[in-house]
Scaffold this active site. Structure first.
Site, PDB file in Angstrom:
ATOM      1  CB  SER A 178      39.126  47.243  36.465  1.00 20.39           C
ATOM      2  OG  SER A 178      38.495  46.986  35.219  1.00 20.39           O
ATOM      3  CG  HIS A 206      39.745  47.745  40.887  1.00 19.30           C
ATOM      4  ND1 HIS A 206      40.848  46.941  40.754  1.00 19.30           N
ATOM      5  CD2 HIS A 206      38.797  47.220  40.069  1.00 19.30           C
ATOM      6  CE1 HIS A 206      40.592  45.973  39.880  1.00 19.30           C
ATOM      7  NE2 HIS A 206      39.354  46.113  39.458  1.00 19.30           N
ATOM      8  CE  LYS A 238      39.436  43.233  41.464  1.00 15.78           C
ATOM      9  NZ  LYS A 238      38.441  42.154  41.686  1.00 15.78           N
TER      10      LYS A 238
END
Length: 388
Positions: A178, A206, A238
Site C-alpha cells: 500500500s 489494492h 477502494k
C-alpha cells in the site's frame, strides 16, 4: 500510575518530530476535487482507483436498498443479520474471483484479525513480509503463533524462515504494497510455499478491481488459482468505492471462518443496502474496462514525465506512485507547498513507513483527467525548483 500520565508530553514530542497527524474535514462526495476546510483541492491521495465512490449509480442502489431493507442489519450474521443481499453478494464475489465460497467482513482489518487466529495458534508459525499491512501483523500476533518476518521482497529470506518454521505454517503477504505500490511475486511465492507444505494467504486490498482481466485481482493477473493461493482477502472500500471486505477460498475454509473468526461471529453485519450498492459496483467494475485502461495510461504518463523532471519515484506500475523524499520534515514541506498550489497529497511519515523513507504517496483514479495530471506535474516541478 494513571493510564493518561505522560500523554501530553508524548503528543508534544510527536509534534516536534513532524509526526503529528491531523484529520481533514471533507465536504461533498469523493472525487478528484475535494472541498477541504472551505477550499477546493485537486486530490491525488485517494484509494478510489476506479472513481466509483461518488458514482450516482451506486448511490441509487444504496438508496433503493435502504428503502426496501432499511438502514441496518440489526444483528450479527449468525443471529438474524444475514440478509439475502449479503448472501447474493458473497456468491457474486466468489464467482468473480473464481473461488468456491466468499465471506463478508465489515472491514479488511477485521478480516485479517479474524482469519489468522481462526486457523493458527500456539505452536504454529506465521511468516510475513516486513512491509505487510498492519492488519496482517496484528492478526498474526493475536493468533498466538510465532511471527517471523522476511526482508521485503527477499525470497531467499523467506526460504530461510520457512526452514525454521514449525507446526502449521501460513505465509501471508500483501499482493500490492500500500505504501510502495510494488507487487509481490506471487508465482514464485506460491512455488516456494508449496515446497515447504505451507499455505499462502494474500491481502489484495489494492489489486482487487484494478489488476487482472475485468479487474479480478492479483491472482488472475498472475495466472494463479486457489490451488496455489488458498486464502484470499480483498477490500471493497477502494476500487469498488463502497465499504467492507471479503475472504474467498474453499467451502471448508469459509465454513471454518463462520464458526471461528471472532470479528465475524461477534460483529453486526454490514447494512444490506450497502451490500446492494456493492453488487452494483462489482457489475460496473467488470463491465467498464475503460476505467482500468485510463488508470494504466495516467500511471505510465506520470512515471515517464516525472522521471524527466528528476523526481525520485519508487518502482511501481500500479496507481500507487510514491515520491520518495527521505525525512518527515521534507515530506511535510512538499505536501504543504502542493496544497498552496491547490493539490492535496498528504505526507506519509514513520511509523507508517520506515525511518528515512518519508514520501508523498501519489495515487490515481479513473476519474482523473489528463488536465489534472498536467496540473500535478506542473506543481511538482514548481515545488522541486523551489526546494532546489
Amino acid at each position: 500510575m494513571h493510564p493518561f500520565e505522560g500523554l501530553a508530553e508524548a503528543l508534544a514530542e510527536r509534534e516536534a518530530a513532524g509526526l503529528y497527524r491531523r484529520r481533514r474535514v471533507i465536504e461533498g462526495a469523493q472525487g478528484p476535487r475535494l472541498h477541504v476546510h472551505g477550499r477546493e483541492l485537486l486530490a491525488f491521495c485517494s484509494n478510489d482507483y476506479l472513481g466509483l465512490a461518488g458514482d450516482p449509480r451506486l448511490a441509487e442502489a444504496l438508496a433503493r436498498g435502504a428503502r426496501e431493507m432499511g438502514t441496518g442489519s440489526g444483528a450479527a450474521h449468525l443471529v438474524s443479520g444475514h440478509h439475502r443481499a449479503h448472501h447474493a453478494l458473497e456468491e457474486e464475489l466468489a464467482a468473480f474471483v473464481g473461488a468456491e465460497r466468499a465471506l463478508l467482513f465489515s472491514t479488511g482489518y477485521m478480516a485479517n484479525l479474524g482469519v489468522i487466529p481462526a486457523l493458527l495458534g500456539r505452536g504454529d508459525t506465521v511468516i510475513e513480509d516486513r512491509l505487510n499491512h498492519a492488519s496482517l501483523i496484528d492478526g498474526a500476533r493475536l493468533s498466538g503463533a510465532r511471527l517471523r518476518r522476511w526482508p521485503h521482497g527477499d525470497l531467499a529470506g523467506l526460504q530461510r524462515q520457512l526452514g525454521h518454521a514449525s507446526g502449521r505454517v501460513l505465509v501471508a503477504v500483501d499482493a500490492v504494497f500500500s505504501m510502495d505500490g510494488d507487487r509481490a511475486p506471487l508465482g514464485e511465492l506460491a512455488r516456494l510455499v508449496a515446497q515447504h507444505e505451507a499455505a499462502l494467504m494474500i491481502d489484495d486490498a489494492h489489486g482487487f478491481g484494478v489488476l487482472g482481466p475485468l479487474g479480478r485481482g492479483s491472482l488472475a493477473a498472475a495466472g494463479l488459482g486457489f490451488d496455489a493461493v488458498p486464502l484470499y482477502m480483498a477490500t471493497l472500500g477502494k476500487a469498488l468505492g463502497v465499504a467492507g471486505a471479503f475472504v474467498a477460498g474453499s467451502e471448508l475454509l469459509v465454513e471454518t471462518l463462520i464458526q471461528r473468526a471472532r470479528p465475524y461471529v461477534y460483529t453486526t453485519a454490514m447494512p444490506p443496502a450497502l451490500a446492494e450498492a456493492t453488487r452494483a459496483a462489482l457489475r460496473i467494475a467488470a463491465e467498464e474496462d475503460w476505467r482500468r485502461e485510463r488508470l494504466r495510461a495516467l500511471t505510465e504518463r506520470f512515471r515517464r514525465e516525472a522521471a524527466g523532471l528528476g523526481l525520485c519515484l519508487a518502482d511501481s506500475d500500479t496507481p500507487i506512485q510514491p515520491l520518495l523524499l527521505g525525512d518527515a520534515a521534507t515530506a511535510l514541506r512538499w505536501s504543504e507547498a502542493l496544497a498552496m498550489r491547490g493539490i492535496l497529497v498528504p505526507a506519509i511519515r514513520p511509523p507508517t513507513v520506515p525511518e528515512g523513507s518519508a514520501r508523498l504517496r501519489i495515487t490515481f483514479s479513473a476519474a482523473h483527467e489528463e488536465a489534472d495530471l498536467d496540473h500535478l506535474l506542473e506543481a511538482l516541478d514548481s515545488v522541486r525548483r523551489e526546494a532546489a
